[in-house]
Motif scaffolding. Structure first.
Motif, short mmCIF file in Angstrom:
data_model
loop_
_atom_site.label_atom_id
_atom_site.label_comp_id
_atom_site.label_asym_id
_atom_site.label_seq_id
_atom_site.Cartn_x
_atom_site.Cartn_y
_atom_site.Cartn_z
N THR A 60 72.28 -63.00 14.88
CA THR A 60 73.07 -62.28 13.88
C THR A 60 74.55 -62.43 14.18
O THR A 60 75.02 -62.05 15.26
CB THR A 60 72.70 -60.78 13.89
OG1 THR A 60 71.29 -60.65 13.67
CG2 THR A 60 73.46 -60.03 12.80
N ARG A 174 69.47 -54.15 16.95
CA ARG A 174 68.22 -53.39 17.05
C ARG A 174 68.38 -52.16 17.92
O ARG A 174 68.98 -52.22 18.99
CB ARG A 174 67.12 -54.29 17.61
CG ARG A 174 66.75 -55.44 16.67
CD ARG A 174 65.67 -56.31 17.29
NE ARG A 174 66.18 -57.07 18.43
CZ ARG A 174 65.40 -57.69 19.33
NH1 ARG A 174 64.10 -57.60 19.23
NH2 ARG A 174 65.94 -58.36 20.31
N GLN A 196 76.53 -45.97 15.84
CA GLN A 196 75.81 -46.68 14.78
C GLN A 196 76.81 -46.87 13.65
O GLN A 196 77.41 -45.91 13.17
CB GLN A 196 74.60 -45.90 14.29
CG GLN A 196 73.78 -46.68 13.27
CD GLN A 196 72.57 -45.90 12.78
OE1 GLN A 196 72.63 -44.69 12.64
NE2 GLN A 196 71.47 -46.60 12.54
N ASN A 215 73.26 -54.33 6.82
CA ASN A 215 72.42 -53.77 7.87
C ASN A 215 73.27 -53.10 8.94
O ASN A 215 74.25 -53.68 9.42
CB ASN A 215 71.55 -54.86 8.51
CG ASN A 215 70.43 -55.32 7.62
OD1 ASN A 215 70.02 -54.60 6.71
ND2 ASN A 215 69.93 -56.51 7.86
#
Length: 224
Positions: A60, A174, A196, A215
């Motif tokens: 990513t 993740r 986050q 995401n």
């Protein structure tokens, strides 16, 4: 002027503070397009065609917005040695090069190392596994980790190279790996925070503006 489209021009305008030696060129380039005099923290023009190429690498890529946040957390100072573990396309190292010219990067993918070398001329980019390369590096002041493969092995080695006050930022996609990295940092006594990050990008829709979510990513920060 060259023949780049408006979209391509936008793709290579990046919001990072400029180095003094770049300012004269950037003022002329941006002034021609915008008709105004940019401040030190306005859009910075990069002419490298690499920024227009999609990164065809597994994994990513670090989003531009996340790079901005990482730079703020790292607080890189002039003269700091910055280490980019899992350097990928070199985008994070390029951002770091606005603050220091002591840039080291490493990646286990030869294409990533070649891209980074071409994009960041002042950097030294090495091919191989982190646990094999880190022991050979100079002392590290700031570190960004975008590739966590083998982090349980290379993090202790990195801490041996870290100077007092060294800041380490880890970018993860993740939650399971983010939790693992946070626990590793806590075990070493360097954990500071975990974030986050949610980003929504606007786009035109039926004459109005809508937002498309990207995401979320996790960022784990440690300080020695």
């Amino acid at each position: 002027m060259n023949s780049r489209t408006a979209i391509e021009e936008q793709a290579i305008l990046v919001l990072w503070p400029k180095r003094p030696k770049d300012r004269a060129i950037e003022r002329r380039e941006i002034g021609k397009r915008q008709g105004s005099k940019p401040s030190d923290h306005q859009l910075t023009f990069y002419s490298s065609p690499l920024l227009l190429k999609p990164m065809k690498l597994p994994g990513t890529a670090t989003a531009e917005e996340n790079i901005h946040i990482a730079m703020g957390k790292l607080a890189i100072r002039p003269g700091d040695l910055f280490l980019d573990i899992g350097c990928g396309s070199g985008a994070v190292s390029l951002a770091a090069s606005r603050y220091t010219d002591r840039i080291y990067g490493l990646d286990r993918r030869s294409e990533a190392v070649n891209l980074s070398r071409e994009l960041v001329e002042c950097g030294k980019f090495l091919l191989g596994e982190a646990e094999e390369i880190i022991p050979r590096l100079p002392a590290v002041d700031r570190c960004f980790i975008g590739g966590t493969r083998g982090i349980d092995k290379f993090l202790p080695l990195l801490l041996e190279k870290a100077t007092p006050g060294c800041v380490i930022v880890v970018d993860l996609a993740r939650i399971g790996i983010a939790s693992k990295v946070a626990e590793l940092m806590k075990k070493e006594g360097i954990f500071r925070e975990i974030l986050q990050i949610h980003i929504n990008r606007g786009y035109d829709l039926a004459g109005d503006i809508a937002f498309k979510p990207i995401n979320p990513i996790f960022m784990v920060i440690g300080k020695c």
